[in-house]
Design an enzyme around this catalytic site. Sequence first.
Site, PDB file in Angstrom:
ATOM      1  N   GLY A  92     -19.528  57.364  44.709  1.00 29.30           N
ATOM      2  CA  GLY A  92     -18.783  57.559  45.949  1.00 29.30           C
ATOM      3  C   GLY A  92     -18.598  59.052  46.092  1.00 29.30           C
ATOM      4  O   GLY A  92     -19.374  59.830  45.555  1.00 29.30           O
ATOM      5  N   CYS A 115     -22.113  58.859  38.587  1.00 26.88           N
ATOM      6  CA  CYS A 115     -22.128  59.910  39.613  1.00 26.88           C
ATOM      7  C   CYS A 115     -20.707  60.434  39.854  1.00 26.88           C
ATOM      8  O   CYS A 115     -20.199  61.191  39.044  1.00 26.88           O
ATOM      9  CB  CYS A 115     -22.793  59.398  40.881  1.00 26.88           C
ATOM     10  SG  CYS A 115     -23.264  60.714  42.008  1.00 26.88           S
ATOM     11  N   ARG A 158     -21.470  69.669  40.236  1.00 26.23           N
ATOM     12  CA  ARG A 158     -21.658  68.748  41.365  1.00 26.23           C
ATOM     13  C   ARG A 158     -22.878  69.131  42.197  1.00 26.23           C
ATOM     14  O   ARG A 158     -23.215  70.297  42.326  1.00 26.23           O
ATOM     15  CB  ARG A 158     -20.422  68.755  42.273  1.00 26.23           C
ATOM     16  CG  ARG A 158     -19.159  68.272  41.592  1.00 26.23           C
ATOM     17  CD  ARG A 158     -17.997  68.281  42.556  1.00 26.23           C
ATOM     18  NE  ARG A 158     -18.265  67.388  43.677  1.00 26.23           N
ATOM     19  CZ  ARG A 158     -17.597  67.430  44.830  1.00 26.23           C
ATOM     20  NH1 ARG A 158     -16.659  68.330  45.029  1.00 26.23           N
ATOM     21  NH2 ARG A 158     -17.884  66.582  45.800  1.00 26.23           N
ATOM     22  N   ARG A 201     -27.489  63.069  45.701  1.00 25.81           N
ATOM     23  CA  ARG A 201     -26.650  64.287  45.688  1.00 25.81           C
ATOM     24  C   ARG A 201     -25.977  64.408  44.310  1.00 25.81           C
ATOM     25  O   ARG A 201     -24.782  64.667  44.188  1.00 25.81           O
ATOM     26  CB  ARG A 201     -25.567  64.215  46.785  1.00 25.81           C
ATOM     27  CG  ARG A 201     -26.100  64.414  48.204  1.00 25.81           C
ATOM     28  CD  ARG A 201     -25.037  64.127  49.267  1.00 25.81           C
ATOM     29  NE  ARG A 201     -23.744  64.684  48.952  1.00 25.81           N
ATOM     30  CZ  ARG A 201     -23.291  65.851  49.418  1.00 25.81           C
ATOM     31  NH1 ARG A 201     -24.019  66.583  50.220  1.00 25.81           N
ATOM     32  NH2 ARG A 201     -22.098  66.274  49.084  1.00 25.81           N
ATOM     33  N   HIS A 232     -27.415  56.443  39.473  1.00 24.91           N
ATOM     34  CA  HIS A 232     -26.821  55.176  39.884  1.00 24.91           C
ATOM     35  C   HIS A 232     -27.664  54.007  39.397  1.00 24.91           C
ATOM     36  O   HIS A 232     -28.542  53.548  40.134  1.00 24.91           O
ATOM     37  CB  HIS A 232     -26.738  55.097  41.412  1.00 24.91           C
ATOM     38  CG  HIS A 232     -25.858  56.133  42.028  1.00 24.91           C
ATOM     39  ND1 HIS A 232     -24.488  56.018  42.052  1.00 24.91           N
ATOM     40  CD2 HIS A 232     -26.148  57.300  42.642  1.00 24.91           C
ATOM     41  CE1 HIS A 232     -23.970  57.069  42.658  1.00 24.91           C
ATOM     42  NE2 HIS A 232     -24.951  57.873  43.021  1.00 24.91           N
ATOM     43  N   GLU A 244     -26.709  51.132  39.360  1.00 29.59           N
ATOM     44  CA  GLU A 244     -26.306  50.029  40.245  1.00 29.59           C
ATOM     45  C   GLU A 244     -27.116  49.994  41.537  1.00 29.59           C
ATOM     46  O   GLU A 244     -27.242  48.945  42.159  1.00 29.59           O
ATOM     47  CB  GLU A 244     -24.798  50.110  40.539  1.00 29.59           C
ATOM     48  CG  GLU A 244     -24.330  51.208  41.488  1.00 29.59           C
ATOM     49  CD  GLU A 244     -24.165  52.593  40.828  1.00 29.59           C
ATOM     50  OE1 GLU A 244     -24.611  52.768  39.678  1.00 29.59           O
ATOM     51  OE2 GLU A 244     -23.614  53.493  41.487  1.00 29.59           O
TER      52      GLU A 244
END
Lengths: 229, 302
Positions: free
Chosen positions: A74, A106, A138, A167, A206, A208
């Site tokens: 997120g 992330c 980041r 990102r 990710h 997921e």
Amino acid sequence: MTTPRTRVPGEALLDDRGPHAAQRPTEGPRIGVLALQGDVLEHLRLLAEAGAAGRTVRSVADLEALDGLVLPGGESTTIGKLLDLQGLTAPLRDRIADGLPVLGTCAGAILLAREALTHDGRPSPQPLLGGMDTVVRRNAFGRQVASFETDLAVEGVDGTMHAVFIRAPWIEEVGPGVEVLARVDTPLGARVVVARQGPLLASAFHPELAGEAGLHRLFAATVRERSRL
Amino acid sequence: MSDLTSESTPVTGTDRVKRGLADMLKGGVIMDVVDAEQARIAEESGAVAVMALERVPADIRADGGVARMSDPQMIEAIMDAVSVPVMAKARIGHFVEAQVLQALGVDYVDESEVLTPADEAHHIDKHAFTVPFVNGATNLGEALRRISEGAAMIRSKGEAGTGDVIEAVRHMRAIAGGIRHLATLAPEERYAAAKEHRAPIDLVEEVAELGRLPVVLFTAGGIATPADAAFMMQLGADGVFVGSGIFKSGDPARRARAIVAATTSYDDPDVIAKVSRDLGEAMVGRNVDGLEQGERLAGRGW
């Protein structure tokens, strides 16, 4: 319509329909997914695949009776602020200090870090949970046009994992107690993207989003081991 | 340690990567901002992304004239000011504006009816781009046509710049209701449904199986209060765009934080009540019923 309608964002618009419907098995270790913002649903599905009883966590009351917690992908700034708003920051730090196993992907990996840097290496002023002796940069790979997918090997996971980087951050520094589980090649050299410190597991990508359950199985095994202690 | 490094060539611009960013925005609020200062307020208030544009829809409405892509310098100033994703708008069909936005490095392009359309027959071929696109839709067929062109995220259109939620509700109900209807059809009935929706059969099949769009579905156009945002979430939105509703209100930072909190706790009326207290003036708004046909933006695109 006096009872509010509840649905995990992204879930099917019909009850019990489609492979996207969140499955919440009652058997297995009780693993929460922090559900303030982000890709909560995808984690619930992988937890089910890993044999865990997933449930959403939005309040302090939801933290009770948890054997483990997933911090999803997120926006880390948004999730950090919502943690404060919900009064979850301090209780979560306490639980982490008490040894609660946590998997962060992330944004979740950023929240678990000791320190966050901006893409160009300045300190990023944002609320973190901490727990891992890591410094995270980041958007280290660039903005969205540089987001990518690739296959990579992760120690502790059989075969290769299909890894989706959005990102994404990378883990810039790891302390002596941190185990590196995966790196990815960049023009600047190999960079750490999966790391573990005791019961805390952080991934810059990710799993997921690709439906890769390997890291969730590894995490569920850690949770089972800890809850037996 | 070479055994731990990547084993294949990284690929950018795939559907999974484009749709994946929208997945990260779920449950969040995306706010329209016109300068770096507003962008910072939005980020500080918990926005998951900002939409950089020169004039919010309420001002585009008031000013009239042709509305175009924003000045790249202004978009870059916003990109430098915040760490959250930055979106920007291109005119419908104007693929060169989209090329420019991709070259600037914006994170999402909104092919938007809020700007003056540049092509009356064709939307942008979004598959051709590395940057992902979000498109508006008023019903399921329109959403599926945009996805077939490569849209990686859909938002219900609503009627931007009005502060009147009725059109957002109409469009969200049309999309969600259309999905629920498709999911009840017998397999052989899906062909006629595809024709009726003027949408590709493969997408119709996918939606019928999933019970949802294959991409994230946000809502937009007329959301002005925390209760509006929670309302749209309960109707089936995965997240919320707020345009004029924040920076055209009396106390933007406070209202922005309240809308973010209400979107997260959309199913908790006690929280929505708490954050709705003493917010100052909402944007004045314009009743959609009072708009002339030519003033309606949702009819742009097809």
